[in-house]
Design a protein around this motif. Sequence first.
Motif, mmCIF file in Angstrom:
data_model
loop_
_atom_site.group_PDB
_atom_site.id
_atom_site.type_symbol
_atom_site.label_atom_id
_atom_site.label_comp_id
_atom_site.label_asym_id
_atom_site.label_seq_id
_atom_site.Cartn_x
_atom_site.Cartn_y
_atom_site.Cartn_z
ATOM 1 N N VAL A 3 -25.926 23.332 19.840
ATOM 2 C CA VAL A 3 -26.589 24.633 19.854
ATOM 3 C C VAL A 3 -28.080 24.546 19.544
ATOM 4 N N THR A 4 -28.544 23.443 18.991
ATOM 5 C CA THR A 4 -29.980 23.317 18.722
ATOM 6 C C THR A 4 -30.782 23.174 20.008
ATOM 7 N N LEU A 5 -30.128 22.824 21.100
ATOM 8 C CA LEU A 5 -30.816 22.719 22.381
ATOM 9 C C LEU A 5 -31.025 24.072 23.051
ATOM 10 N N LEU A 6 -30.345 25.100 22.566
ATOM 11 C CA LEU A 6 -30.501 26.449 23.124
ATOM 12 C C LEU A 6 -31.770 27.062 22.547
ATOM 13 N N ASN A 7 -32.915 26.659 23.081
ATOM 14 C CA ASN A 7 -34.183 26.994 22.450
ATOM 15 C C ASN A 7 -35.027 28.015 23.199
ATOM 16 N N VAL A 8 -34.552 28.561 24.311
ATOM 17 C CA VAL A 8 -35.297 29.587 25.038
ATOM 18 C C VAL A 8 -34.402 30.802 25.247
ATOM 19 N N LYS A 9 -35.034 31.952 25.382
ATOM 20 C CA LYS A 9 -34.290 33.189 25.596
ATOM 21 C C LYS A 9 -34.437 33.602 27.053
ATOM 22 N N ILE A 10 -33.308 33.918 27.681
ATOM 23 C CA ILE A 10 -33.312 34.388 29.062
ATOM 24 C C ILE A 10 -32.572 35.716 29.141
ATOM 25 N N THR A 11 -32.873 36.479 30.183
ATOM 26 C CA THR A 11 -32.219 37.755 30.412
ATOM 27 C C THR A 11 -31.634 37.772 31.811
ATOM 28 N N PHE A 12 -30.365 38.096 31.907
ATOM 29 C CA PHE A 12 -29.717 38.285 33.193
ATOM 30 C C PHE A 12 -29.892 39.741 33.587
ATOM 31 N N GLN A 13 -30.256 39.977 34.836
ATOM 32 C CA GLN A 13 -30.366 41.334 35.348
ATOM 33 C C GLN A 13 -29.380 41.520 36.484
ATOM 34 N N GLU A 14 -28.830 42.737 36.556
ATOM 35 C CA GLU A 14 -27.842 43.063 37.573
ATOM 36 C C GLU A 14 -28.448 44.054 38.565
ATOM 37 N N ALA A 15 -28.171 43.861 39.847
ATOM 38 C CA ALA A 15 -28.625 44.787 40.885
ATOM 39 C C ALA A 15 -27.690 45.996 40.896
ATOM 40 N N VAL A 16 -28.264 47.180 40.722
ATOM 41 C CA VAL A 16 -27.473 48.415 40.726
ATOM 42 C C VAL A 16 -28.121 49.421 41.670
ATOM 43 N N VAL A 17 -27.308 50.325 42.181
ATOM 44 C CA VAL A 17 -27.785 51.402 43.034
ATOM 45 C C VAL A 17 -27.729 52.681 42.219
#
Length: 110
Positions: A3-17
């Motif tokens: 878990v120490t390698l998880l060093n960046v934050k990302i955001t998943f976005q979903e396509a919605v109508v």
Amino acid sequence: MDVTLLNVKITFQEAVVESDEIGNRTNTWKDYYTCHATVSGENGSEQNTAGQTVEDGKVDFTIRYCKKAAGINSTGFRILFQGEIYDILGVDHKNYKKKCLKYSCRKVRR
């Protein structure tokens, strides 16, 4: 998974109508899930497209497994990382051991 390698934050976005008050429909991106990830496979290769040399930004993001992240596919989702947008090319479930997920992505040219 370390878990120490998880060093960046990302955001998943979903396509919605979405529909407005009078019924007009528009495609938008909504934040779906934010987590920490490991970034790998950053290659700085270039390619020639239409007479221009452009960067071919392919990146792999590896995250810890969870049910919400397991529902992310390559057709209706994208990733935001450091102000850049990445299209998901494929999802690797790592032998379905439910420990981590790896997303192969390509940087979107704007």
